[in-house]
Scaffold this motif. Sequence first.
Motif, PDB file in Angstrom:
ATOM      1  N   ASP A   1      35.501  42.289  35.711  1.00  0.00           N
ATOM      2  CA  ASP A   1      35.939  43.424  36.545  1.00  0.00           C
ATOM      3  C   ASP A   1      36.993  44.299  35.867  1.00  0.00           C
ATOM      4  O   ASP A   1      37.909  44.757  36.505  1.00  0.00           O
ATOM      5  N   VAL A   2      36.862  44.513  34.570  1.00  0.00           N
ATOM      6  CA  VAL A   2      37.894  45.325  33.905  1.00  0.00           C
ATOM      7  C   VAL A   2      37.763  46.797  34.299  1.00  0.00           C
ATOM      8  O   VAL A   2      36.703  47.253  34.725  1.00  0.00           O
ATOM      9  N   CYS A   3      38.850  47.524  34.184  1.00  0.00           N
ATOM     10  CA  CYS A   3      38.847  48.948  34.490  1.00  0.00           C
ATOM     11  C   CYS A   3      39.600  49.673  33.387  1.00  0.00           C
ATOM     12  O   CYS A   3      40.653  49.219  32.952  1.00  0.00           O
ATOM     13  N   VAL A   4      39.019  50.760  32.908  1.00  0.00           N
ATOM     14  CA  VAL A   4      39.657  51.537  31.832  1.00  0.00           C
ATOM     15  C   VAL A   4      39.721  53.001  32.249  1.00  0.00           C
ATOM     16  O   VAL A   4      38.990  53.431  33.147  1.00  0.00           O
TER      17      VAL A   4
ATOM     18  N   GLY B   1      35.723  54.274  35.942  1.00  0.00           N
ATOM     19  CA  GLY B   1      35.985  53.506  34.722  1.00  0.00           C
ATOM     20  C   GLY B   1      36.038  52.011  34.973  1.00  0.00           C
ATOM     21  O   GLY B   1      36.594  51.255  34.181  1.00  0.00           O
ATOM     22  N   ASN B   2      35.437  51.551  36.068  1.00  0.00           N
ATOM     23  CA  ASN B   2      35.492  50.135  36.455  1.00  0.00           C
ATOM     24  C   ASN B   2      34.185  49.452  36.062  1.00  0.00           C
ATOM     25  O   ASN B   2      33.133  49.766  36.587  1.00  0.00           O
ATOM     26  N   LEU B   3      34.281  48.520  35.093  1.00  0.00           N
ATOM     27  CA  LEU B   3      33.084  47.837  34.589  1.00  0.00           C
ATOM     28  C   LEU B   3      33.001  46.415  35.125  1.00  0.00           C
ATOM     29  O   LEU B   3      34.008  45.711  35.188  1.00  0.00           O
ATOM     30  N   HIS B   4      31.802  46.005  35.464  1.00  0.00           N
ATOM     31  CA  HIS B   4      31.556  44.605  35.827  1.00  0.00           C
ATOM     32  C   HIS B   4      30.632  43.970  34.786  1.00  0.00           C
ATOM     33  O   HIS B   4      29.424  43.906  34.978  1.00  0.00           O
ATOM     34  N   PRO B   5      31.203  43.481  33.682  1.00  0.00           N
ATOM     35  CA  PRO B   5      30.391  42.722  32.740  1.00  0.00           C
ATOM     36  C   PRO B   5      30.056  41.378  33.387  1.00  0.00           C
ATOM     37  O   PRO B   5      30.957  40.663  33.821  1.00  0.00           O
ATOM     38  N   ASN B   6      28.775  41.072  33.483  1.00  0.00           N
ATOM     39  CA  ASN B   6      28.334  39.804  34.073  1.00  0.00           C
ATOM     40  C   ASN B   6      27.946  38.838  32.956  1.00  0.00           C
ATOM     41  O   ASN B   6      26.996  39.101  32.224  1.00  0.00           O
ATOM     42  N   PHE B   7      28.712  37.767  32.848  1.00  0.00           N
ATOM     43  CA  PHE B   7      28.375  36.709  31.892  1.00  0.00           C
ATOM     44  C   PHE B   7      27.340  35.813  32.568  1.00  0.00           C
ATOM     45  O   PHE B   7      27.605  35.246  33.620  1.00  0.00           O
TER      46      PHE B   7
ATOM     47  N   GLY C   1      44.160  51.055  27.496  1.00  0.00           N
ATOM     48  CA  GLY C   1      44.926  51.644  28.605  1.00  0.00           C
ATOM     49  C   GLY C   1      44.435  51.177  29.961  1.00  0.00           C
ATOM     50  O   GLY C   1      44.730  51.798  30.981  1.00  0.00           O
ATOM     51  N   GLY C   2      43.681  50.097  29.986  1.00  0.00           N
ATOM     52  CA  GLY C   2      43.060  49.646  31.227  1.00  0.00           C
ATOM     53  C   GLY C   2      43.765  48.465  31.858  1.00  0.00           C
ATOM     54  O   GLY C   2      44.926  48.165  31.549  1.00  0.00           O
ATOM     55  N   THR C   3      43.041  47.805  32.742  1.00  0.00           N
ATOM     56  CA  THR C   3      43.598  46.700  33.519  1.00  0.00           C
ATOM     57  C   THR C   3      42.588  45.566  33.622  1.00  0.00           C
ATOM     58  O   THR C   3      41.382  45.765  33.496  1.00  0.00           O
ATOM     59  N   LEU C   4      43.112  44.372  33.846  1.00  0.00           N
ATOM     60  CA  LEU C   4      42.319  43.147  33.973  1.00  0.00           C
ATOM     61  C   LEU C   4      41.321  43.193  35.114  1.00  0.00           C
ATOM     62  O   LEU C   4      40.284  42.564  35.066  1.00  0.00           O
ATOM     63  N   THR C   5      41.731  43.845  36.178  1.00  0.00           N
ATOM     64  CA  THR C   5      40.904  43.804  37.380  1.00  0.00           C
ATOM     65  C   THR C   5      41.000  45.117  38.144  1.00  0.00           C
ATOM     66  O   THR C   5      42.088  45.520  38.564  1.00  0.00           O
ATOM     67  N   GLY C   6      39.852  45.758  38.285  1.00  0.00           N
ATOM     68  CA  GLY C   6      39.814  47.038  38.980  1.00  0.00           C
ATOM     69  C   GLY C   6      39.771  46.884  40.478  1.00  0.00           C
ATOM     70  O   GLY C   6      40.321  47.708  41.209  1.00  0.00           O
TER      71      GLY C   6
ATOM     72  N   VAL D   1      42.245  54.771  37.528  1.00  0.00           N
ATOM     73  CA  VAL D   1      42.288  55.210  38.925  1.00  0.00           C
ATOM     74  C   VAL D   1      42.227  54.033  39.888  1.00  0.00           C
ATOM     75  O   VAL D   1      42.555  54.167  41.060  1.00  0.00           O
ATOM     76  N   LYS D   2      41.765  52.888  39.401  1.00  0.00           N
ATOM     77  CA  LYS D   2      41.760  51.679  40.210  1.00  0.00           C
ATOM     78  C   LYS D   2      42.481  50.579  39.449  1.00  0.00           C
ATOM     79  O   LYS D   2      42.533  50.601  38.223  1.00  0.00           O
ATOM     80  N   GLY D   3      42.979  49.589  40.163  1.00  0.00           N
ATOM     81  CA  GLY D   3      43.621  48.477  39.492  1.00  0.00           C
ATOM     82  C   GLY D   3      44.338  47.608  40.513  1.00  0.00           C
ATOM     83  O   GLY D   3      45.082  48.128  41.340  1.00  0.00           O
ATOM     84  N   VAL D   4      44.085  46.301  40.485  1.00  0.00           N
ATOM     85  CA  VAL D   4      44.665  45.406  41.492  1.00  0.00           C
ATOM     86  C   VAL D   4      45.316  44.181  40.852  1.00  0.00           C
ATOM     87  O   VAL D   4      45.317  43.099  41.433  1.00  0.00           O
ATOM     88  N   THR D   5      45.883  44.354  39.648  1.00  0.00           N
ATOM     89  CA  THR D   5      46.559  43.237  39.007  1.00  0.00           C
ATOM     90  C   THR D   5      47.956  43.076  39.587  1.00  0.00           C
ATOM     91  O   THR D   5      48.868  43.816  39.255  1.00  0.00           O
TER      92      THR D   5
END
Lengths: 463, 463
Positions: free
Chosen positions: A334-337, A369-375, A404-409, B182-186
């Motif tokens: 659930d990363v977001c960039v 910019g919120n990606l859900h890579p599914n392993f 410049g993103g975050t661990l969890t969108g 624009v989103k982020g919930v960390t």
Amino acid sequence: MNHIVALLQAELGSAVSVDPVELDACRLDKSGHRSESAPLAIVNAESIEQVQATMRIATATGTPVVVRGAGTGLAGAAIASQGEIVLSTLRMTRILEISEDDELAVVEPGIINAQLNAALEPKGLWFAPDPASRAISTVGGNIATNAGGLLCAKYGVTREAVLGLKIVLADGRLMSLGHRTVKGVTGLDLVGLLIGSEGTLGVIVEATVKLRRLPTGVPTTIGAYFATVEEAARAASVITASGLRPAIMELLDPRAMRWIAEYLGVDARAESFLLVQTDGEGAATEAKGALDVIRSLGGDATITTDTAEANRLLALRRSFHPAMESRGTVLIEDVCVPRSALPAMFHAIDEIADRFGVTIATVAHAGDGNLHPNFVFDDSAGDGVPEVIWEAAHEMFLTALRLGGTLTGEHGVGLLKKRWLRGELGDDQVELQRDIKRVFDPSGILNPGKLFSVEEEHSVLTE
Amino acid sequence: MNHIVALLQAELGSAVSVDPVELDACRLDKSGHRSESAPLAIVNAESIEQVQATMRIATATGTPVVVRGAGTGLAGAAIASQGEIVLSTLRMTRILEISEDDELAVVEPGIINAQLNAALEPKGLWFAPDPASRAISTVGGNIATNAGGLLCAKYGVTREAVLGLKIVLADGRLMSLGHRTVKGVTGLDLVGLLIGSEGTLGVIVEATVKLRRLPTGVPTTIGAYFATVEEAARAASVITASGLRPAIMELLDPRAMRWIAEYLGVDARAESFLLVQTDGEGAATEAKGALDVIRSLGGDATITTDTAEANRLLALRRSFHPAMESRGTVLIEDVCVPRSALPAMFHAIDEIADRFGVTIATVAHAGDGNLHPNFVFDDSAGDGVPEVIWEAAHEMFLTALRLGGTLTGEHGVGLLKKRWLRGELGDDQVELQRDIKRVFDPSGILNPGKLFSVEEEHSVLTE
């Protein structure tokens, strides 16, 4: 019988369950993670008073409490384990008020998002937060995780749709936060602090939510294939940077499309796919603008205002999760960039998959910019997520932060991402956040070990 | 020389001023309130490092710090007094980045709102928060007060336009909060907590703000007279409840209109006046909808897309404050009620003015339910706000709360409303908020006596 269960039963009677099947169900959420053992008891609260009584007993006995809605979380935040009380809000489903004039509703936390919207639709109103789980997730859970979804770029996240909250504190006191008004700056914004706090600060027992008018006009839908995922991502970035605001803008990578086509038995190409839907009075104009961008950047697009054809295109996206699950066990990331970094993030995901030899299929809320890579992996042995996948995920998180993103969108930290929390926030901020938690929950009984790590939680209890 | 000033000068040199004229200016903001004596010194910080140095000295010496931007606040939050250091961010005016692709800007806190927008306009971008003070107020001040303005119903308050903040804590540590995404919930939402915290939690030294595309299309402007203020308020409520979203919807009462007409020397009627402006691609359609509502409810309306004619209508609203000030000394109030309660609130204001024998002229951001009753009085003796006005204001606050509203829609609590804070939030919540402040500011040096009351602040210092 355990004396804590006895205390709960004496006070709450049949609201308390120790049914092993029910307890076992609370070891899971939709992340696939499973706690090591079943909790102590479930309180199926039907009223604020029952929530207060539960918290008073929990505080008096020092018993940890996991607040739980429908258990649809994707980060393990509502998973319960040995010695914990599960405080379920699933029976608190009433709509206390719908004000058409003030465009707000007052609801109990256990109401399902889609049920609230079903009640609102005849009035032409709408609670906009739309996580993919909206048919099964509760409004309280949406608030506790600050849920996102497909429509955020245009309609915002849950944060933007909550005016006020009633919460029960760890010690059982009831407190009203926020307003019925659309503006208000009396004191610190505790509503915002509670939203996304994952059950660590208080129990949400009532919410005053902001409603929107249902969009008017005929939605226009575009499906476009691109030769590479970077090109599709670039098209999405340019659409947003052009000032267009599609309601939906979803990007599926080639592997996802291949599996979806096979799952549905339809003739979709195993190429990158950008799905765009515009709505409202400007839908046609906006769609034309998006189409121009897509075609100028090499996309092979179809555009439609026909409902059946639009549903056929949307079904590709909606089948993403079942299609993944048909291939194995899935860890949904659930990363977001920043939107401009979408192409780079897609490129990095491919590189990481190759380097670690893991299988990843990705869908992105491209407008955010919120990606859900599914392993996707084989877990027929039931061993859980293999370490190599966590190693690959670790690389992915570092890349997202570097961009410049975050661990969890939108999914939250819960159990699954707390290892990386300090990497994003830094030690000082984690300590500050923990001190804030301590203000709400001095004895550390609210969802211990979630968001922050267990060791630190213990140090709170023993210091 | 005072040893604290000596410490500041040794570390910060010419950034420190003890010029009596400069110090005296910090006793005031735009509320009309004046502190009892001048502060100790001003630090005109030019960098984050200078802010950090100031806070380290303040912490080491236990000296209170008042963070100040342009001093345009309306609640006394940036007023400084004896023994306090004023930390001015007015020289920190750089725009560090404008990203067109990601629709964000990174700015220092001292930049004036209108100057940021002047830099953004050539790129077709816009920082939407638009307090009436936007030509003279800083972005940092907008954030510290969660400023509103005329466009909030459609474009949101400052909260919705901030992605990330850098803050300096009371002890001088620098911390980055929030995201570029624009989103982020960390973790917990500390950005939201800082917004509107009125200088009590930390010093905002950098902001990553969300930009919008400048609206396209030709704005349509409506000016409508109504026989009574309740009718005008009802029209405003119905416009919003019809799903229309004017960019501007301002309501002026008959007294305001009479004084404005006399101030401008124009031929405007001393009746209730509703000013509506729609923008964007749907401007004409939305204006037509609003016009239908207005006329169906008895409004006598003109509608125009002509710029000069629109400016003539807007000038009536823009002249509200100077027109009030031409009549005497003004206390600007700021209650906010659910939109449906606007007519009742207007009615109550009239009744309170009559009962207490005070003079009130009111303008409302009608799309938000945010009213600014202006108490106008003769203060040629320089005695400040007469007690009878506070008594009338007290009644007004109680009425707003009874109608489901709040003490302050956008100006904040500062000094002027802290007496009523517990009335709205309750004792438990005030204590909780103060405990949160203590986490950020354990020795109580950040803006003591603002938001919360002095006595309580002292108890922090001595406990």
